[in-house]
Design a protein around this motif. Structure first.
Motif, PDB file in Angstrom:
ATOM      1  N   PRO A  49       0.882  -1.122  -0.019  1.00 27.98           N
ATOM      2  CA  PRO A  49       0.079   0.088  -0.095  1.00 27.98           C
ATOM      3  C   PRO A  49       0.867   1.377  -0.061  1.00 27.98           C
ATOM      4  CG  PRO A  49      -0.865  -1.463   1.571  1.00 27.98           C
ATOM      5  CD  PRO A  49       0.377  -2.046   1.191  1.00 27.98           C
ATOM      6  N   PHE A  50       2.121   1.433   0.612  1.00 25.96           N
ATOM      7  CA  PHE A  50       3.005   2.328   0.468  1.00 25.96           C
ATOM      8  C   PHE A  50       3.238   2.724  -0.842  1.00 25.96           C
ATOM      9  CE2 PHE A  50       7.580   3.798   0.685  1.00 25.96           C
ATOM     10  CZ  PHE A  50       7.175   5.053   1.662  1.00 25.96           C
ATOM     11  N   HIS A  51       3.875   1.805  -1.439  1.00 23.38           N
ATOM     12  CA  HIS A  51       4.224   1.920  -3.009  1.00 23.38           C
ATOM     13  C   HIS A  51       3.166   2.260  -3.791  1.00 23.38           C
ATOM     14  CE1 HIS A  51       8.496   1.303  -2.030  1.00 23.38           C
ATOM     15  NE2 HIS A  51       7.976   0.192  -1.731  1.00 23.38           N
ATOM     16  N   ALA A  52       1.700   1.798  -3.696  1.00 22.31           N
ATOM     17  CA  ALA A  52       0.699   1.929  -4.446  1.00 22.31           C
ATOM     18  C   ALA A  52       0.364   3.654  -4.101  1.00 22.31           C
ATOM     19  CB  ALA A  52      -0.476   1.136  -4.023  1.00 22.31           C
ATOM     20  N   LEU A  55       2.290   5.971  -5.878  1.00 20.77           N
ATOM     21  CA  LEU A  55       2.027   5.951  -7.290  1.00 20.77           C
ATOM     22  C   LEU A  55       0.430   7.019  -7.553  1.00 20.77           C
ATOM     23  CD1 LEU A  55       2.977   2.457  -8.585  1.00 20.77           C
ATOM     24  CD2 LEU A  55       3.933   4.635  -9.485  1.00 20.77           C
ATOM     25  N   ILE A  56      -0.071   6.735  -6.757  1.00 21.82           N
ATOM     26  CA  ILE A  56      -1.309   7.408  -6.835  1.00 21.82           C
ATOM     27  C   ILE A  56      -1.038   8.837  -6.709  1.00 21.82           C
ATOM     28  CG2 ILE A  56      -3.636   7.963  -5.769  1.00 21.82           C
ATOM     29  CD1 ILE A  56      -3.995   4.653  -5.193  1.00 21.82           C
ATOM     30  N   ILE A  57      -0.366   9.279  -5.815  1.00 24.06           N
ATOM     31  CA  ILE A  57       0.039  10.570  -5.206  1.00 24.06           C
ATOM     32  C   ILE A  57       0.610  11.254  -6.408  1.00 24.06           C
ATOM     33  CG2 ILE A  57       1.522  12.107  -4.005  1.00 24.06           C
ATOM     34  CD1 ILE A  57       0.325   9.982  -1.610  1.00 24.06           C
ATOM     35  N   ALA A  58       1.663  10.326  -7.055  1.00 20.34           N
ATOM     36  CA  ALA A  58       2.412  10.902  -8.064  1.00 20.34           C
ATOM     37  C   ALA A  58       1.396  11.408  -9.334  1.00 20.34           C
ATOM     38  CB  ALA A  58       3.642   9.910  -8.569  1.00 20.34           C
ATOM     39  N   GLU A  59       0.526  10.311  -9.743  1.00 16.65           N
ATOM     40  CA  GLU A  59      -0.573  10.744 -10.739  1.00 16.65           C
ATOM     41  C   GLU A  59      -1.455  11.790 -10.540  1.00 16.65           C
ATOM     42  OE1 GLU A  59      -2.740  10.334 -14.052  1.00 16.65           O
ATOM     43  OE2 GLU A  59      -0.457   9.576 -13.738  1.00 16.65           O
ATOM     44  N   ALA A 125      -6.684   0.640 -10.869  1.00 17.48           N
ATOM     45  CA  ALA A 125      -6.099  -0.704 -10.417  1.00 17.48           C
ATOM     46  C   ALA A 125      -5.690  -0.984  -9.040  1.00 17.48           C
ATOM     47  CB  ALA A 125      -5.088  -1.299 -11.384  1.00 17.48           C
ATOM     48  N   LEU A 126      -4.866   0.300  -8.758  1.00 17.11           N
ATOM     49  CA  LEU A 126      -4.076   0.319  -7.321  1.00 17.11           C
ATOM     50  C   LEU A 126      -5.123   0.709  -6.050  1.00 17.11           C
ATOM     51  CD1 LEU A 126      -0.964   2.006  -8.343  1.00 17.11           C
ATOM     52  CD2 LEU A 126      -1.271  -0.655  -7.741  1.00 17.11           C
ATOM     53  N   ALA A 127      -5.943   1.551  -6.431  1.00 20.62           N
ATOM     54  CA  ALA A 127      -6.951   2.058  -5.277  1.00 20.62           C
ATOM     55  C   ALA A 127      -8.331   1.032  -4.952  1.00 20.62           C
ATOM     56  CB  ALA A 127      -7.610   3.260  -5.667  1.00 20.62           C
ATOM     57  N   ASP A 128      -8.593   0.947  -3.777  1.00 17.61           N
ATOM     58  CA  ASP A 128      -9.715   0.247  -3.533  1.00 17.61           C
ATOM     59  C   ASP A 128     -11.166   1.100  -3.799  1.00 17.61           C
ATOM     60  OD1 ASP A 128      -8.735  -2.214  -2.059  1.00 17.61           O
ATOM     61  OD2 ASP A 128      -7.817  -0.769  -0.765  1.00 17.61           O
ATOM     62  N   ARG A 129     -10.786   2.332  -3.909  1.00 18.33           N
ATOM     63  CA  ARG A 129     -12.197   3.239  -4.310  1.00 18.33           C
ATOM     64  C   ARG A 129     -11.385   4.470  -4.808  1.00 18.33           C
ATOM     65  NH1 ARG A 129     -12.686   0.755  -0.021  1.00 18.33           N
ATOM     66  NH2 ARG A 129     -11.672   2.068   1.277  1.00 18.33           N
ATOM     67  N   TRP A 130     -12.009   5.174  -5.544  1.00 17.20           N
ATOM     68  CA  TRP A 130     -11.507   6.666  -6.076  1.00 17.20           C
ATOM     69  C   TRP A 130     -12.455   7.316  -6.728  1.00 17.20           C
ATOM     70  CZ3 TRP A 130     -10.776   8.996 -10.816  1.00 17.20           C
ATOM     71  CH2 TRP A 130     -10.842   7.920 -11.980  1.00 17.20           C
ATOM     72  N   GLY A 131     -12.528   8.557  -6.835  1.00 19.21           N
ATOM     73  CA  GLY A 131     -13.583   9.279  -7.547  1.00 19.21           C
ATOM     74  C   GLY A 131     -13.070  10.921  -7.230  1.00 19.21           C
ATOM     75  N   ASN A 138     -15.189  26.698  -8.391  1.00 22.58           N
ATOM     76  CA  ASN A 138     -15.108  25.735  -9.853  1.00 22.58           C
ATOM     77  C   ASN A 138     -13.877  25.010  -9.538  1.00 22.58           C
ATOM     78  OD1 ASN A 138     -15.667  24.839 -12.167  1.00 22.58           O
ATOM     79  ND2 ASN A 138     -14.531  26.308 -13.283  1.00 22.58           N
ATOM     80  N   ALA A 139     -13.782  24.190  -8.578  1.00 24.12           N
ATOM     81  CA  ALA A 139     -12.755  23.346  -8.235  1.00 24.12           C
ATOM     82  C   ALA A 139     -13.137  21.926  -8.132  1.00 24.12           C
ATOM     83  CB  ALA A 139     -11.996  24.118  -7.055  1.00 24.12           C
ATOM     84  N   LYS A 140     -12.060  21.193  -7.936  1.00 21.16           N
ATOM     85  CA  LYS A 140     -12.388  19.463  -7.562  1.00 21.16           C
ATOM     86  C   LYS A 140     -11.333  19.000  -6.795  1.00 21.16           C
ATOM     87  CE  LYS A 140      -9.950  17.829 -11.790  1.00 21.16           C
ATOM     88  NZ  LYS A 140      -9.569  18.993 -12.272  1.00 21.16           N
ATOM     89  N   THR A 141     -11.590  17.944  -6.088  1.00 21.57           N
ATOM     90  CA  THR A 141     -10.859  17.128  -5.542  1.00 21.57           C
ATOM     91  C   THR A 141     -10.962  15.678  -6.117  1.00 21.57           C
ATOM     92  OG1 THR A 141     -11.086  18.249  -3.296  1.00 21.57           O
ATOM     93  CG2 THR A 141     -10.435  16.189  -3.122  1.00 21.57           C
ATOM     94  N   VAL A 142      -9.602  15.311  -6.528  1.00 26.32           N
ATOM     95  CA  VAL A 142      -9.653  13.947  -6.839  1.00 26.32           C
ATOM     96  C   VAL A 142      -9.338  13.013  -5.633  1.00 26.32           C
ATOM     97  CG1 VAL A 142      -8.818  12.320  -8.825  1.00 26.32           C
ATOM     98  CG2 VAL A 142      -9.289  14.689  -9.053  1.00 26.32           C
ATOM     99  N   TRP A 143      -9.821  11.921  -5.199  1.00 25.96           N
ATOM    100  CA  TRP A 143      -9.525  11.070  -4.171  1.00 25.96           C
ATOM    101  C   TRP A 143      -9.468   9.582  -4.439  1.00 25.96           C
ATOM    102  CZ3 TRP A 143     -12.782   7.048  -2.957  1.00 25.96           C
ATOM    103  CH2 TRP A 143     -14.014   7.616  -3.221  1.00 25.96           C
ATOM    104  N   ALA A 144      -8.661   8.879  -3.770  1.00 24.86           N
ATOM    105  CA  ALA A 144      -8.493   7.612  -3.759  1.00 24.86           C
ATOM    106  C   ALA A 144      -8.419   7.031  -2.056  1.00 24.86           C
ATOM    107  CB  ALA A 144      -7.211   7.325  -4.471  1.00 24.86           C
TER     108      ALA A 144
END
Length: 156
Positions: A49-52, A55-59, A125-131, A138-144
């Motif tokens: 999960p640390f490496h996942a 990767l998610i944060i980098a993306e 593929a890596l996250a259990d949930r995201w959205g 007029n902003a957004k938050t992308v979460w995982a």
């Protein structure tokens, strides 16, 4: 085998920071995230999960700087480590930017020669949930979210 450290999080552990929406800001974001996750000792026993998470944060950071950038505006990284009512542990990653009109989309086709479009496929593929969550005006938050192993570590 590394020893397991019992999780005892009475309140969520959160780290939030704002960064410039630039390649340098994305690089600093990755370093800050690595440091925070390490300080929570997520790298000690929950290495996958640390490496996942990294990767998610980098993306998310790269997307915020590439697709969510407005000159002079910043993006925000928020990391939260919480326990669930059933005793599990969840790491939530949020990156907010000021382009609510540009929502992330997983590409329908991605070829071997594609130069872009793989990042959100990896997140999926890596996250259990995201959205995404809209942020006013007029902003957004992308979460995982990542469900962590039973005895995930934490900061003392």
């Amino acid at each position: 085998m590394k020893s397991e450290i019992p999780l005892d999080i009475a309140t969520p552990r959160t780290h939030t920071t704002q960064l410039p929406a630039s390649p340098k800001g994305a690089a600093v974001c990755r370093r800050i995230a690595r440091h925070q996750l390490t300080s929570w000792r997520l790298d000690a026993t929950a290495t996958e999960p640390f490496h996942a998470a990294l990767l998610i944060i980098a993306e998310f950071a790269a997307n915020a700087c590439t697709h969510g950038r407005l000159p002079g505006r910043r993006f925000e990284l928020s990391l939260t480590l919480t326990t669930t009512p059933k005793g599990g542990t969840v790491l939530r990653i949020e990156v907010s930017d000021c382009r609510g009109d540009r929502l992330p989309v997983i590409p329908t086709t991605c070829t071997a020669n594609s130069q872009t479009g793989r990042g959100l496929t990896l997140v999926d593929a890596l996250a259990d949930r995201w959205g995404t969550i809209p942020r006013l005006p007029n902003a957004k938050t992308v979460w995982a979210e990542l469900d962590l192993p039973a005895h995930a570590p934490h900061a003392a």
